[in-house]
Design an enzyme around this catalytic site. Structure first.
Site, PDB file in Angstrom:
ATOM      1  N   LYS A  54      15.980 -21.282  32.298  1.00 53.48           N
ATOM      2  CA  LYS A  54      17.033 -21.447  33.304  1.00 53.48           C
ATOM      3  C   LYS A  54      16.832 -22.758  34.077  1.00 53.48           C
ATOM      4  O   LYS A  54      17.792 -23.476  34.352  1.00 53.48           O
ATOM      5  CB  LYS A  54      17.033 -20.235  34.255  1.00 53.48           C
ATOM      6  CG  LYS A  54      17.552 -18.973  33.581  1.00 53.48           C
ATOM      7  CD  LYS A  54      17.295 -17.706  34.400  1.00 53.48           C
ATOM      8  CE  LYS A  54      17.666 -16.465  33.580  1.00 53.48           C
ATOM      9  NZ  LYS A  54      17.349 -15.196  34.253  1.00 53.48           N
ATOM     10  N   GLN A  98      14.140 -13.038  39.308  1.00 52.33           N
ATOM     11  CA  GLN A  98      13.917 -12.708  37.901  1.00 52.33           C
ATOM     12  C   GLN A  98      13.418 -11.263  37.779  1.00 52.33           C
ATOM     13  O   GLN A  98      12.452 -10.872  38.431  1.00 52.33           O
ATOM     14  CB  GLN A  98      12.899 -13.688  37.287  1.00 52.33           C
ATOM     15  CG  GLN A  98      12.682 -13.478  35.804  1.00 52.33           C
ATOM     16  CD  GLN A  98      13.945 -13.709  34.972  1.00 52.33           C
ATOM     17  OE1 GLN A  98      14.662 -14.681  35.164  1.00 52.33           O
ATOM     18  NE2 GLN A  98      14.224 -12.793  34.050  1.00 52.33           N
ATOM     19  N   ASP A 121      23.700 -13.865  40.132  1.00 58.92           N
ATOM     20  CA  ASP A 121      23.592 -12.889  39.044  1.00 58.92           C
ATOM     21  C   ASP A 121      24.678 -11.814  39.161  1.00 58.92           C
ATOM     22  O   ASP A 121      24.834 -10.985  38.265  1.00 58.92           O
ATOM     23  CB  ASP A 121      22.212 -12.214  39.063  1.00 58.92           C
ATOM     24  CG  ASP A 121      21.208 -12.934  38.173  1.00 58.92           C
ATOM     25  OD1 ASP A 121      21.636 -13.504  37.158  1.00 58.92           O
ATOM     26  OD2 ASP A 121      20.004 -12.910  38.509  1.00 58.92           O
TER      27      ASP A 121
END
Ligand code: NAP
Length: 287
Positions: A54, A98, A121
């Site tokens: 990422k 994460q 997200d």
């Protein structure tokens, strides 16, 4: 007949170039460069790879990213303090935690602590609600990536029967919601571990989306010859990465299929880049 291979790498690259162009334009117009803050707790090897990918993708797209590494024994309070600091930092536009988090942490409370405007997200209940109502602020990255793969490959969803295998909050449920949205207009069946005879349901499907986490779960003979198969699964089998679909058995007779790796994975990252750009725009007023 051999299936059309849906090239997630190529489609993701196209998305990345568009983000890059828009980020340059944004910087010129507003002086703001989108900035993603990623939080990694502990040293899970797969999570380290995902976060590194990422970061690399951000750099290639001209977005800034900062990685906050915390030890595996970080406390709930310490992590929430970091999120609070990032929430109130005007130089940070997107926040990514994460997953999975170490077991002692309350994942739901942590994800809820991210301010919805920086929730790239799209896990926060406010963003899930907006998405369900068809007025999304951010789209969840993996399901949005699947929708983009389909549209970029010229595969229609309207009026077609989509079978989604898996009902997780991250993939299966939002995947079903996006397929059901007005505009996408699919008829959706969602399967899970208590669904009997998933093979029979798949045999009726125009589009099969597998998000189970079991290697080769979907057999070749479950798929209609004109089916489109999207394999979300990422499973390690020996030294190989494989999906949830028996690719070798399916590729010879379905209409289109995503490879693993190189299908949905790159699209998830591409959608994260788009969401980071969107977050920066939402938080930036023109001078
Ligand atoms: P998850 O949270 O473990 O959910 C798995 C789902 O599969 C659950 O809904 C579960 O049903 C269902 N399931 C498990 N065993 C089943 C069975 N025998 N029959 C039918 N359904 C079954 O996993 P996830 O986070 O959704 O991820 C799924 C897969 O996608 C994993 O391989 C993951 O690594 C991959 N993934 C890939 C990306 C990407 O970018 N490509 C992103 C995210 C995830 P229950 O709800 O009944 O337990």
């Amino acid at each position: 007949m051999t299936a059309q291979l849906i090239d997630g790498k190529q489609i993701a690259e196209h998305c990345r170039l568009q983000v890059q162009q828009q980020a340059v334009a944004m910087l010129q117009q507003t002086g703001v460069s989108p900035h993603l803050a990623a939080i990694l707790c502990g040293d899970d090897p797969a999570s380290q790879v995902y976060v590194r990918n990422k970061e690399k993708a951000c750099a290639k797209a001209g977005l800034r990213s900062t990685l906050h590494r915390l030890p595996a024994d970080v406390t709930q309070q310490q992590l929430q303090q970091l999120i609070a600091a990032l929430n109130s930092n005007p130089d940070v536009h997107g926040i990514l935690v994460q997953l999975p988090l170490p077991r002692h942490l309350d994942t739901v409370a942590i994800l809820d602590a991210v301010t919805p405007l920086k929730d790239v997200d799209a896990f926060h209940p406010e963003n899930v609600g907006l998405m369900l109502q068809g007025r999304p602020r951010f789209l969840p990255c993996t399901p949005a990536g699947v929708m983009r793969l389909l549209s970029a490959s010229g595969i229609p969803t309207a009026g077609r029967h989509a079978v989604v295998i898996g009902r997780s909050d991250i993939v299966g449920k939002p995947m079903a919601a996006l397929l059901l949205q007005k505009g996408a207009d699919a008829t959706v069946t969602v399967c899970h571990s208590r669904t009997p005879d998933i093979a029979a349901l798949c045999r009726q499907a125009d589009i099969v989306i597998a998000a189970v986490g079991i290697p080769n779960f979907v057999h070749g003979d479950w798929l209609k010859p004109d089916a489109v198969v999207i394999d979300v699964g990422i499973n390690r089998l020996g030294d190989k990465l494989v999906g949830d679909v028996d690719f070798d058995a399916a590729v010879g007779h379905v209409a289109a299929i995503t490879p693993v790796p190189g299908g949905v994975g790159p699209m998830t990252i591409a959608m994260l880049l788009e969401n980071t750009l969107t977050a920066a725009r939402l938080q930036t007023t023109r001078p």
